[in-house]
Scaffold this motif. Structure first.
Motif, mmCIF file in Angstrom:
data_model
loop_
_atom_site.group_PDB
_atom_site.id
_atom_site.type_symbol
_atom_site.label_atom_id
_atom_site.label_comp_id
_atom_site.label_asym_id
_atom_site.label_seq_id
_atom_site.Cartn_x
_atom_site.Cartn_y
_atom_site.Cartn_z
ATOM 1 N N GLY A 4 0.181 -0.202 7.648
ATOM 2 C CA GLY A 4 -0.300 0.266 6.365
ATOM 3 C C GLY A 4 0.682 1.040 5.525
ATOM 4 N N LEU A 5 1.498 1.888 6.141
ATOM 5 C CA LEU A 5 2.343 2.785 5.359
ATOM 6 C C LEU A 5 3.331 2.055 4.446
ATOM 7 N N PRO A 6 4.066 1.032 4.921
ATOM 8 C CA PRO A 6 5.002 0.352 4.002
ATOM 9 C C PRO A 6 4.311 -0.241 2.773
ATOM 10 N N LEU A 7 3.117 -0.792 2.969
ATOM 11 C CA LEU A 7 2.398 -1.383 1.843
ATOM 12 C C LEU A 7 1.863 -0.316 0.900
ATOM 13 N N PHE A 8 1.448 0.840 1.455
ATOM 14 C CA PHE A 8 0.923 1.893 0.596
ATOM 15 C C PHE A 8 2.036 2.615 -0.154
ATOM 16 N N LEU A 9 3.269 2.507 0.326
ATOM 17 C CA LEU A 9 4.399 3.066 -0.410
ATOM 18 C C LEU A 9 4.931 2.089 -1.451
ATOM 19 N N ARG A 56 -3.680 -3.740 -1.558
ATOM 20 C CA ARG A 56 -3.140 -3.119 -0.351
ATOM 21 C C ARG A 56 -4.165 -3.092 0.770
ATOM 22 N N LEU A 57 -5.400 -2.748 0.424
ATOM 23 C CA LEU A 57 -6.445 -2.686 1.448
ATOM 24 C C LEU A 57 -6.626 -4.034 2.136
ATOM 25 N N LEU A 78 -13.811 -2.202 -0.277
ATOM 26 C CA LEU A 78 -13.839 -0.880 0.353
ATOM 27 C C LEU A 78 -14.755 -0.858 1.568
ATOM 28 N N ILE A 79 -15.905 -1.509 1.479
ATOM 29 C CA ILE A 79 -16.839 -1.516 2.603
ATOM 30 C C ILE A 79 -16.285 -2.332 3.767
ATOM 31 N N CYS A 80 -15.696 -3.490 3.475
ATOM 32 C CA CYS A 80 -15.220 -4.380 4.543
ATOM 33 C C CYS A 80 -13.888 -3.943 5.121
ATOM 34 N N PHE A 81 -12.903 -3.674 4.240
ATOM 35 C CA PHE A 81 -11.535 -3.449 4.698
ATOM 36 C C PHE A 81 -11.196 -1.972 4.873
#
Length: 278
Positions: A96-101, A109-110, A188-191
């Motif tokens: 997750g971190l590389p994509l959120f940056l 991103r989610l 948001l609910i699923c991922f």
């Protein structure tokens, strides 16, 4: 010597927890690269520990295996299952971190983070030998009572989301084009909601409960869940995440299902990121 070995075994999960806290503090203090390196080391250590222990398998009467398996089914013992499940924590950040940056819209991103994490969770569940009922993915009878109870649990996400919104007043709105509120809420609910509950209150809660005991396991998983909020550098947010995580663990254990808390988690994030007030 036997006592010392048992004592060390009990300490190892907490050493991993401290490593997670350290990595999160590094990420929160703008040392994301150092945090990622620590997570990679942690993942490698967990992998080595699982591989070294994996030949120690049991059939049916395995150590601390809660549900009986068919006679022909080989399953790891509770220690191996626990460290297999624990691999999900560094994976959450490593994926997750590389994509959120990166400069990618939040909703994309989610999805991009969620797909590989769902795959990793499925692989770990298969290797651990878990069935749907083991990780609280079942429905119970009477179905109407079950669905009503899970819906009531799910609705608690609305007040929890409002509280968290007050704790995080600078939260960015998650509504990039071309997504509308309904599509973003579904993601948001699923991922976010379901995926995080599958990892923490599904796989990890079962594994930690079998290995460490139900009460200590719930506390441990809630600490891990709260630790992932550290990069925001808000003490109240970490405490809030721990208390909500502990309550969700309690709800899952009492009802035998993660469906309600998944909905609650999703609604919390909807209230937090979409600025939707009911």
């Amino acid at each position: 010597m036997a006592w010392n070995y048992a004592a060390v075994n009990k300490m190892v999960p907490w050493i991993y927890f401290l490593a997670v806290v350290t990595a999160e503090l590094l990420i929160g203090s703008d040392n994301a690269c150092a945090g990622m390196i620590l997570y990679l080391i942690l993942l490698a250590a967990l992998f080595i520990q699982v591989v070294r222990s994996y030949p120690s398998v049991q059939v049916n009467a395995g150590l601390n295996i809660v549900d009986e398996s068919p006679a022909s089914r080989m399953v790891p013992n509770s220690r191996i299952r626990f460290y297999l499940a624990l691999m999900m924590v560094p994976l959450v950040r490593i994926v997750g971190l590389p994509l959120f940056l990166a400069d990618i819209p939040m909703t994309y991103r989610l999805v991009l983070v969620g797909l590989p994490l769902f795959t990793a969770a499925f692989i770990i569940i298969r290797f651990a030998g878990y069935r749907a009922q083991d990780i609280y993915l079942t429905f119970s009878s009477p179905i109407l009572y079950f669905l009503t109870l899970q819906l009531i649990i799910g609705v608690t996400g609305i007040p929890f989301g409002l509280i968290e919104h007050k704790l995080l007043p600078d939260t960015l709105s998650l509504l990039p084009p071309p997504f509308r509120h309904g599509e973003a809420a579904f993601i948001l609910i699923c991922f976010s909601g379901f995926l995080e509950e599958l990892i923490f209150r599904g796989v990890l809660l079962r594994a930690a409960g079998d290995y460490m005991g139900k009460n200590i396991g719930s506390i441990y998983i809630s600490f891990l869940f709260a630790a992932l909020q550290i990069p925001r550098l808000l003490f109240l947010e970490v405490i809030f995440a721990f208390l909500v995580g502990l309550l969700f663990c309690r709800m899952v254990r009492r009802t035998g299902s993660i469906w309600g808390v998944s909905l609650a988690h999703g609604l919390m994030n909807i209230m937090l990121y979409l600025d939707v007030y009911f």
